[in-house]
Design an enzyme around this catalytic site. Sequence first.
Site, mmCIF file in Angstrom:
data_model
loop_
_atom_site.group_PDB
_atom_site.id
_atom_site.type_symbol
_atom_site.label_atom_id
_atom_site.label_comp_id
_atom_site.label_asym_id
_atom_site.label_seq_id
_atom_site.Cartn_x
_atom_site.Cartn_y
_atom_site.Cartn_z
ATOM 1 N N HIS A 12 -7.009 -6.279 -0.950
ATOM 2 C CA HIS A 12 -6.022 -5.355 -0.715
ATOM 3 C C HIS A 12 -4.932 -5.699 0.381
ATOM 4 O O HIS A 12 -3.976 -5.602 0.189
ATOM 5 C CB HIS A 12 -6.703 -4.262 -0.541
ATOM 6 C CG HIS A 12 -5.680 -3.015 -0.339
ATOM 7 N ND1 HIS A 12 -4.900 -2.580 -1.448
ATOM 8 C CD2 HIS A 12 -5.253 -2.272 0.505
ATOM 9 C CE1 HIS A 12 -4.103 -1.535 -1.036
ATOM 10 N NE2 HIS A 12 -4.273 -1.487 0.262
ATOM 11 N N ASP A 45 0.757 -0.985 0.050
ATOM 12 C CA ASP A 45 -0.025 0.044 -0.106
ATOM 13 C C ASP A 45 0.916 1.480 0.046
ATOM 14 O O ASP A 45 1.836 1.374 -0.725
ATOM 15 C CB ASP A 45 -0.957 -0.045 1.277
ATOM 16 C CG ASP A 45 -2.086 1.071 1.160
ATOM 17 O OD1 ASP A 45 -2.810 0.880 0.323
ATOM 18 O OD2 ASP A 45 -1.981 1.978 2.064
ATOM 19 N N TYR A 56 -1.841 11.123 2.012
ATOM 20 C CA TYR A 56 -2.493 11.469 0.820
ATOM 21 C C TYR A 56 -2.324 12.972 0.674
ATOM 22 O O TYR A 56 -2.439 13.232 -0.465
ATOM 23 C CB TYR A 56 -4.121 11.203 1.073
ATOM 24 C CG TYR A 56 -4.282 9.580 1.188
ATOM 25 C CD1 TYR A 56 -4.760 8.745 0.391
ATOM 26 C CD2 TYR A 56 -4.149 9.226 2.641
ATOM 27 C CE1 TYR A 56 -4.960 7.621 0.366
ATOM 28 C CE2 TYR A 56 -4.058 7.861 2.722
ATOM 29 C CZ TYR A 56 -4.694 7.020 1.470
ATOM 30 O OH TYR A 56 -5.034 5.572 1.491
#
Length: 315
Positions: free
Chosen positions: A294, A101, A229
């Site tokens: 994921h 990730d 982010y």
Amino acid sequence: MEKIEHTTVATNGINMHVASIGTGPVVLFLHGFPELWYSWRHQLLYLSSLGYSCIAPDLRGYGDTDAPPSVASYTTFHIVGDLVALLDQLGIEQVFLVGHDWGAKVAWDFCWFRPDRIKAVINMSVPFSPRNPALDTVDGLRALFGDDYYFCKFQEHGEAEEDFACVDTEILMKKIFSIGPNPLMIPKEVGFRGLPTPDALPSWLSEEDINYYATKFKRTGFTGGLNYYRVTHLNWELTAPWTGLQIKVPAKFIVGDQDIVYNIPGVKDYISGGGFKKDVPCLQDVVVIKGAFHFINQEKADEISAHIYEFINKF
């Protein structure tokens, strides 16, 4: 698990919590969002038993590692800088690098900036993404999915934190760990509280695991992780000098066919159509695991551990 040692290392102006076990060639594990060193618990035990020294830090902003308040303190240069300084502090010249990730994104950047410190890299879920000089990542995702896409929603300071606060942290972790392959859309009027809560935990996740994550995030909040982010556009500006530069480190990539990133339009074609190999010419292996989602390093722990060992054992 009780054999795993926990230390705090002063690195690059912050105090970093590091979990470690074993002796031998060093494997450095980098976690994603919203995770911790704990995401690598299975791999730490497996690889240390086979003669490797395994190190898994809480990255900047997470867990028991410091979380500077400014978004600008989370650029890729800060994060990679933390890791280079960590290796220097521990007297380690080179490592095998393993990421998942956001940890995979950091690992690719580490290989981009300092290939001299990496023997080989094994990344999961997030393939290398070459810098597009015409369009930054957030604008690209917004064009694909619109403003309700989670990556875009996370850009606004405080908004996701407020949303997360409406859900019990244990339940929030259960919701996130059960995310499927479809684009994660978070309309403002629904928020994360509107995501389905699984009836039961998957076999790979226990209540004890959920409690570990929830306890840490209740203490720290999510802002540190969300800043990864929020610094995306700044990273795009700062990495302009690396545009077009290939990654020349031996690499292996593993992804589940139900992974949310793998199912973004264009990603499968990039991975299988030659683009990935062009940008990472030393890419030696791509593994797509059927039916895996994921959080693959936890979901398929034994399989992933074996894949890592099979690859790094060649060197």
